[in-house]
Design an enzyme around this catalytic site. Structure first.
Site, short mmCIF file in Angstrom:
data_model
loop_
_atom_site.label_atom_id
_atom_site.label_comp_id
_atom_site.label_asym_id
_atom_site.label_seq_id
_atom_site.Cartn_x
_atom_site.Cartn_y
_atom_site.Cartn_z
N GLY A 149 0.83 -1.20 0.00
CA GLY A 149 0.00 0.00 0.00
C GLY A 149 0.86 1.25 0.00
CB CYS A 150 0.18 4.71 -1.09
SG CYS A 150 -1.47 4.94 -0.39
CG PHE A 151 -0.72 6.00 4.10
CD1 PHE A 151 -0.12 7.23 4.35
CD2 PHE A 151 -2.05 6.00 3.70
CE1 PHE A 151 -0.83 8.43 4.20
CE2 PHE A 151 -2.76 7.19 3.54
CZ PHE A 151 -2.14 8.39 3.79
CB SER A 154 5.46 6.53 2.81
OG SER A 154 5.85 7.56 3.67
#
Lengths: 346, 346, 346, 346
Positions: A149-151, A154
């Site tokens: 996932g994106c979060f 990061s």
């Protein structure tokens, strides 16, 4: 040259895959599959693609797929990839799932956070979590990738070196996430309606975001003991870009300079992570439309905490770019192939 | 492989050239020249460039330039290129001037609109106006290119076919221009201060914009009789993107469909201009970060006018991208080389 | 103190009426009527209204309305006001229709542009067009107001003095309109989806906008001969604000200074129109959240045209603010009552 | 009716004071004092003020000030108020300092964080910290108010009830702040240049923000033991609005519902703080252009933390609005006078 298919052709994930594949020299896009709009030209929906895609979108046909594509990207909503991948058993198709279907090891966790039936445990176990910088060896051996996932991308890239180097304690980690609106996809909703999203910051899904268990699972795997985090997400008035600002309790005396050196050494052979020098923090625009993850670090002696900021483009390193990076690894191509481009700035 | 230099290294024009040159296979960037910041690493100013440029920026040294570069881009403020180009006489360096120094044929016009001393008439006459789709043959023969302004690129590509096909009268042309803020460059001013530019549309330089004479000069050349236009410019709260909405008096009875066909035929061999089908108008985001110019057309029978909208990315087709397109033409490379990329969307 | 009702309680028009009525000393809001969400608290939908409205929204009940309200605002989609107003016959309720139901004198024109059945001609004729600065005397006598559209308000206030003073010809008028996204209302659509609207300018409804006949009807009434205009609309990435940039052919020799004087004299007793001095053009933010219409003028000798820019806040002077201004006129209150506030800046 | 002066007339703080004072019935604006632009009309700089202010801005003249104004707002950069206030000794002028000059009790702390010479300790001690909801009794007695910073206002209103009710521990508090760009003032800088601020989130002043000691000082005062916090600030692409997302370690077992009740009771008689019901979090737009502070709360059992989000308009409750609220308290007027307006939405 490998042949590529994309399922879920009209979402932003697919669109970004199409953009990035255009300059990739070892893959060619053969098939865009859309359940809802097969038969249509994709440029009728996305005029920016005019003159780039000849064939109309197609319906999913498992048998012909097996003959026609070597690599299949799932840019689909939750629940689709887990149904289709098992039907491809016996083929040699490499499957990259950009949805969350295969990210959580525990089916019951999945069902709790996603509110949907989980994939079979056997399928989950076969998938490799495609956080390219952390699991490159497993990815090279994989045929099914669960793209992060994106979060989590990061957050994990920002936190794992600190855990690995024992800079921070396992307890008390806080992750404050902020994302551009494209992460919410293409379906118009009140949440993403321009007049209410512009000139506004919206905290959302507080305590309920499905990326919480994903982050915790891989932090826990790293630390080898259970980690829980306080994690929030905020919608910010911009289209692309994501930042996690993270706070950890220092495990020992150290300095900003020393931790930066540890991070730089950790990511030495990973060209897509750029660690900033002391005093400099990255902004989301520094990685716009690129596959980079830029990290800034400050050791806050006063509060005995470390502050880490990690920025990505949610659609690239947070989705389509990392998916291609994984395919590069799986096929023994240069890791940066097709992705070694300068961020769009300003 | 040709060696490339950029003068004016810290402006947005230079930054965009650097981005586009990164994937160009026939040019390699040798020198970034900055008057104000030579000696510094460009990534210290623009962190998004981290890991891409090794050498620090350099001071201008005419003699060594002649040995080191084959192609020189001037991404400089008004008044610089006209001083330096004559000093390169005798060399075979191809000069591409992105400033307005050489765009107006008449020195007195230049002095009126720019409020600066004009280039020598001889230099002006030697430069070819680099509107790639309109003057390809002259560009192929040129050694000095005067790269068009952003508004003129959009306006001329939108209007010239209508004049050439006698669809519109020479008189009564209205051009309403709207641009993102990056066109105003990188120097912070009250005009470009976020708090006053955001959530705002600002008409500016009404009746005084230096692109007025540039547009009129090339429309006049096309029509072979004097054309004046009513032209306005508006600053719009976005970073990139430019649209000219244009209004002309119909010269004869016609239909939207017919005019679209004429435009499509006019641009048949020009891949960077995409003419929309009836009922569809382009938005600036359809060409974001790309070298495309998309055009929409509506014949408004009620008011006996044609309405034409022409969109570009002001930093690409309106500056750095068209500059590279011109270099491709000058060197006999594929016109689209390094530029055949899908717009960034969303 | 008059009692007020609002029909169409959850749209942006209603919300802005509620905001403005809060400080109005002669009106008190009694009833918010919502077809789709009666029974709900409006603050559950719009949390910014928390602590301001006690009663839940109500269903429409014609008979009780007659007893309870003196003034009724229709902040409804097309087609509703024309059904309800006739049912109020016999009462003394003042009706202000913010929709387009009663704006076009000709039912067949309405049906062509709106694609809906028109109001009865008799009802249309009874309604007064509420362009406050132009028709104050008629408004004072009215019981039914047809409140102008946002673009027509901006365009007509900008053009009527030039026609009245014979500064421009009737033919060849061009109006280039640009609006923030709130004008499109609150229903999420692809057109207003943040990720595609942000960092984008979108021309829309070219040649088909229902404000075209409204503008032409009142220009024609002013000029006393048929006027057609070329009119376009563009969606700009901001929430509030609207500008029409207008171009007319000069009817005689004049100067910017002279025309500005004529405009200032025309609007001398109209405090909500502010005409700028020579060399200054208004920006939409100059009138943000206020009832002002600011106008800038440039006589472009070169092209023999006048350029006029007229800015409003589409939700205030373009909707709710002008509606209240009209009610002030109808009831003999100070025209500026409740509206004499400084624009929100920055 | 009290007479009011504003020093620092061309900054955003002053502009917002002017807007809010326009509808205040007990104060009238007599004098706008500007060091750099006295003699000019403020509407020449801020055209949105056209027709509102008659007199030109004036130079500071201490003696005449004493006769002419009853209340003096300092909307000045750091270092000005501390010089001027002592010169007003002997007068009865109420001074409200919107700068940070008098916020830190310790001169050496001030000098460390602000890099400037501190005010005399005696002056600091005379000033009352104007956090209206927390120190109303002291404010009522004050003649000098040190108006709180924008981040401290949001953070302290969000955290103090949790400390007071012993919901959270004193240690381990994390405050993640995000602000619109107007907080950075009106001087154009690279930091606030549109093209680089738009479509971007920028962490800034990490570990160095002058609001850190201000927050810690008043949390410490509340807890009666030393509190340090990890505090970061981020610039977000919007003009107005500020949110602090705060994380505290739970001191005891509790629930979201219970804490919300405690907050609602804490703020029962404080109309400008609105505490949300369970499951609802405020967005910055919910308080746009208003004096409200909206608070959302989630007790995160999993991580044993509480998550609190507190939103304000940085120019209103974070500056000019709270200043007026304090003047209302000082003069025995209704606390909400001139401020009881609905936020501008959307």
């Amino acid at each position: 040259m490998k042949n590529v298919g994309i399922i879920g052709g009209t979402g932003y994930g697919a669109i970004e895959l199409i953009r990035l594949l255009q300059t990739h020299e070892h893959m060619q896009l053969k098939k865009i599959i859309s359940h809802s709009q097969h038969g249509e030209q994709i440029a009728a929906i996305y005029p920016h693609l005019t003159d780039f895609i000849e064939d109309p979108m197609q319906e999913l046909q498992i048998e012909s797929l097996k003959d026609e594509v070597d690599i299949l990207f799932f840019a689909t909503p939750a629940g689709i990839a887990k149904e289709i991948i098992p039907q491809l058993a016996g083929s040699t198709i490499q499957c990259i799932d950009l949805s969350g279907d295969l990210r959580l090891g525990s089916p019951s966790e999945y069902e709790y956070w996603y509110g949907k039936k989980a994939a079979p445990k056997q399928l989950i176990d076969k998938a490799v979590y495609g956080l390219s910088e952390i699991y490159p060896e497993q990815i090279k051996q994989a045929t099914i990738i669960s793209n992060p996932g994106c979060f989590p991308t990061s957050a994990l890239l920002g936190l794992i070196p600190a855990l690995e180097k024992k800079v921070i304690l396992e307890s008390g980690i806080v992750i404050d996430g902020k994302t551009g609106v494209s992460g919410a996809g293409r379906t118009p909703t009140a949440m993403t309606h321009y007049s209410e999203t512009n000139e506004n910051i919206k905290p959302y899904k507080i305590g309920k975001h499905q990326h919480i268990p994903e982050i915790e699972q891989y932090l826990t795997a790293q630390a080898k003991e259970p980690i829980t985090v306080a994690f929030t997400t905020h919608l910010v008035p911009m289209t692309r870009g994501l930042i996690c600002t993270m706070y950890g309790q220092l495990a020992k005396e150290t300095s900003t300079e020393e931790v930066i050196k540890q991070y730089q050494s950790f990511y030495e052979n990973h060209p897509f992570v750029r660690v900033r020098e002391e005093g400099s923090f990255p902004t989301t625009k520094d990685v716009y439309a690129s596959n980079y993850c830029d990290i800034g670090i400050h050791v806050d002696q006063r509060s005995n905490r470390i502050i880490i900021a990690s920025v990505i483009d949610n659609l690239v390193k947070g989705a389509a770019g990392q998916a291609i990076q994984n395919v590069n690894l799986m096929n023994g191509w240069e890791e940066t192939h097709g992705l070694h481009t300068i961020p769009v700035y300003p």
